[in-house]
Design a protein around this motif. Structure first.
Motif, short mmCIF file in Angstrom:
data_model
loop_
_atom_site.label_atom_id
_atom_site.label_comp_id
_atom_site.label_asym_id
_atom_site.label_seq_id
_atom_site.Cartn_x
_atom_site.Cartn_y
_atom_site.Cartn_z
N GLY A 25 0.81 -1.21 0.00
CA GLY A 25 0.00 0.00 0.00
C GLY A 25 0.84 1.26 0.00
N LEU A 26 0.35 2.26 -0.65
CA LEU A 26 1.08 3.51 -0.81
C LEU A 26 1.31 4.22 0.51
CD1 LEU A 26 2.30 5.55 -2.75
CD2 LEU A 26 0.04 6.57 -2.99
N PHE A 27 0.35 4.17 1.40
CA PHE A 27 0.46 4.91 2.66
C PHE A 27 0.67 3.99 3.85
CE2 PHE A 27 -2.03 7.67 -0.16
CZ PHE A 27 -1.13 8.72 -0.24
N SER A 28 1.22 2.84 3.62
CA SER A 28 1.49 1.93 4.72
C SER A 28 2.68 2.42 5.53
CB SER A 28 1.79 0.53 4.18
OG SER A 28 3.03 0.55 3.52
N SER A 29 2.87 1.85 6.68
CA SER A 29 4.00 2.21 7.54
C SER A 29 5.32 1.96 6.81
CB SER A 29 3.94 1.39 8.82
OG SER A 29 5.08 1.60 9.60
N ALA A 30 5.43 0.82 6.12
CA ALA A 30 6.66 0.49 5.39
C ALA A 30 6.92 1.49 4.27
CB ALA A 30 6.59 -0.93 4.84
N SER A 31 5.87 1.89 3.57
CA SER A 31 6.02 2.84 2.48
C SER A 31 6.49 4.19 3.00
CB SER A 31 4.69 2.99 1.74
OG SER A 31 4.82 3.89 0.68
N ILE A 32 5.94 4.62 4.11
CA ILE A 32 6.35 5.88 4.72
C ILE A 32 7.80 5.79 5.18
CG2 ILE A 32 5.96 7.40 6.70
CD1 ILE A 32 2.92 6.70 6.34
N GLN A 33 8.19 4.65 5.74
CA GLN A 33 9.57 4.44 6.18
C GLN A 33 10.52 4.51 4.99
OE1 GLN A 33 10.66 4.45 9.21
NE2 GLN A 33 12.77 4.14 8.59
N ARG A 34 10.16 3.89 3.85
CA ARG A 34 10.99 3.95 2.65
C ARG A 34 11.17 5.40 2.20
NH1 ARG A 34 8.29 -0.84 1.55
NH2 ARG A 34 6.65 0.16 0.39
N GLY A 35 10.10 6.18 2.25
CA GLY A 35 10.18 7.58 1.87
C GLY A 35 11.14 8.36 2.76
N LYS A 36 11.10 8.09 4.06
CA LYS A 36 12.01 8.77 4.99
C LYS A 36 13.46 8.39 4.71
CE LYS A 36 8.79 9.17 8.86
NZ LYS A 36 8.48 8.68 10.23
N ILE A 37 13.70 7.12 4.43
CA ILE A 37 15.07 6.66 4.13
C ILE A 37 15.58 7.34 2.87
CG2 ILE A 37 16.43 4.66 3.40
CD1 ILE A 37 14.61 2.95 5.27
N LEU A 38 14.75 7.38 1.83
CA LEU A 38 15.16 8.02 0.57
C LEU A 38 15.44 9.50 0.77
CD1 LEU A 38 12.78 6.27 -1.97
CD2 LEU A 38 15.27 6.14 -1.93
N LEU A 39 14.60 10.16 1.54
CA LEU A 39 14.79 11.59 1.78
C LEU A 39 16.09 11.84 2.52
CD1 LEU A 39 13.62 14.42 1.49
CD2 LEU A 39 12.41 14.07 3.65
N GLU A 40 16.40 11.01 3.53
CA GLU A 40 17.64 11.16 4.28
C GLU A 40 18.87 10.93 3.40
OE1 GLU A 40 17.54 8.42 7.52
OE2 GLU A 40 15.93 9.49 8.56
N GLN A 41 18.83 9.92 2.55
CA GLN A 41 20.01 9.52 1.79
C GLN A 41 20.20 10.29 0.47
OE1 GLN A 41 22.39 7.36 2.88
NE2 GLN A 41 21.27 7.41 4.79
N ILE A 42 19.10 10.61 -0.19
CA ILE A 42 19.18 11.25 -1.50
C ILE A 42 18.83 12.73 -1.42
CG2 ILE A 42 18.21 11.26 -3.84
CD1 ILE A 42 17.93 8.28 -3.68
N GLY A 43 17.98 13.07 -0.50
CA GLY A 43 17.58 14.46 -0.35
C GLY A 43 16.25 14.73 -1.03
N ASN A 44 15.90 15.98 -1.04
CA ASN A 44 14.62 16.40 -1.61
C ASN A 44 14.79 16.64 -3.10
OD1 ASN A 44 12.00 17.20 -1.82
ND2 ASN A 44 12.33 19.22 -0.92
N VAL A 45 14.61 15.59 -3.89
CA VAL A 45 14.74 15.69 -5.34
C VAL A 45 13.38 15.46 -5.99
CG1 VAL A 45 17.16 14.97 -5.34
CG2 VAL A 45 15.38 13.25 -5.59
N ASP A 46 13.30 15.72 -7.27
CA ASP A 46 12.03 15.56 -7.96
C ASP A 46 11.69 14.08 -8.16
OD1 ASP A 46 12.91 14.84 -10.97
OD2 ASP A 46 14.30 16.29 -10.08
N LEU A 47 10.44 13.84 -8.47
CA LEU A 47 9.93 12.47 -8.59
C LEU A 47 10.63 11.67 -9.69
CD1 LEU A 47 7.90 10.44 -7.53
CD2 LEU A 47 6.22 11.37 -9.12
N ILE A 48 10.95 12.30 -10.80
CA ILE A 48 11.63 11.59 -11.90
C ILE A 48 12.98 11.05 -11.43
CG2 ILE A 48 12.64 11.82 -14.20
CD1 ILE A 48 9.62 11.82 -14.29
N THR A 49 13.71 11.84 -10.64
CA THR A 49 15.00 11.38 -10.12
C THR A 49 14.82 10.18 -9.22
OG1 THR A 49 15.89 13.61 -10.32
CG2 THR A 49 17.08 12.10 -8.89
N TYR A 50 13.79 10.21 -8.37
CA TYR A 50 13.48 9.04 -7.54
C TYR A 50 13.14 7.84 -8.42
CZ TYR A 50 13.39 11.35 -2.98
OH TYR A 50 13.73 12.01 -1.83
N GLU A 51 12.38 8.04 -9.48
CA GLU A 51 12.02 6.95 -10.38
C GLU A 51 13.25 6.36 -11.06
OE1 GLU A 51 8.75 7.65 -13.09
OE2 GLU A 51 7.81 8.97 -11.62
#
Length: 125
Positions: A25-51
């Motif tokens: 699920g998009l808004f599950s606890s695991a999904s939110i945790q993945r988002g936090k990890i990506l933000l910490e490691q990669i920073g605030n970048v645009d969606l295409i860069t994340y893709e």
């Protein structure tokens, strides 16, 4: 459409080692945790860069930038900008294809591989 059909029809993600049909699920606890990890490691970048990063993360081996761009249906300029960001952050390497010097390949750095393991940890129950 069965989940197997869905898995193979996901554009750009047919050559991966993950089963995306097992979504938690998009808004599950695991999904939110993945988002936090990506933000910490990669920073605030645009969606295409994340893709782009997710695509490299899921690839079985080094992957051609041209193939990725065609699968993702984005412009060469947009692909270059996203790749440069990921290279500058230190999660992706770029190399020349030994079979065709005109092609560039992307792969994960050691930092990128560690990030992949952190993200995979969020998938285990």
């Amino acid at each position: 459409m069965t989940s197997k059909e869905l898995k193979t029809s996901l554009k750009g993600f047919t050559n991966t080692e993950f089963d995306f049909t097992r979504s938690d699920g998009l808004f599950s606890s695991a999904s939110i945790q993945r988002g936090k990890i990506l933000l910490e490691q990669i920073g605030n970048v645009d969606l295409i860069t994340y893709e782009i990063f997710w695509y490299v993360l899921c690839a079985k081996n080094k992957i051609s930038i041209v193939d990725m761009r065609n699968d993702m249906q984005i412009t060469a300029t947009r692909m270059t900008r996203g790749c440069k960001t990921l290279i500058n952050v230190g999660v992706v390497n770029i190399s020349i294809d030994t079979t065709d010097a005109r092609h560039r390949l992307l792969s994960l750095t050691e930092k990128g591989k560690a990030l992949k393991l952190d993200l995979l940890d969020t998938l285990t129950p």
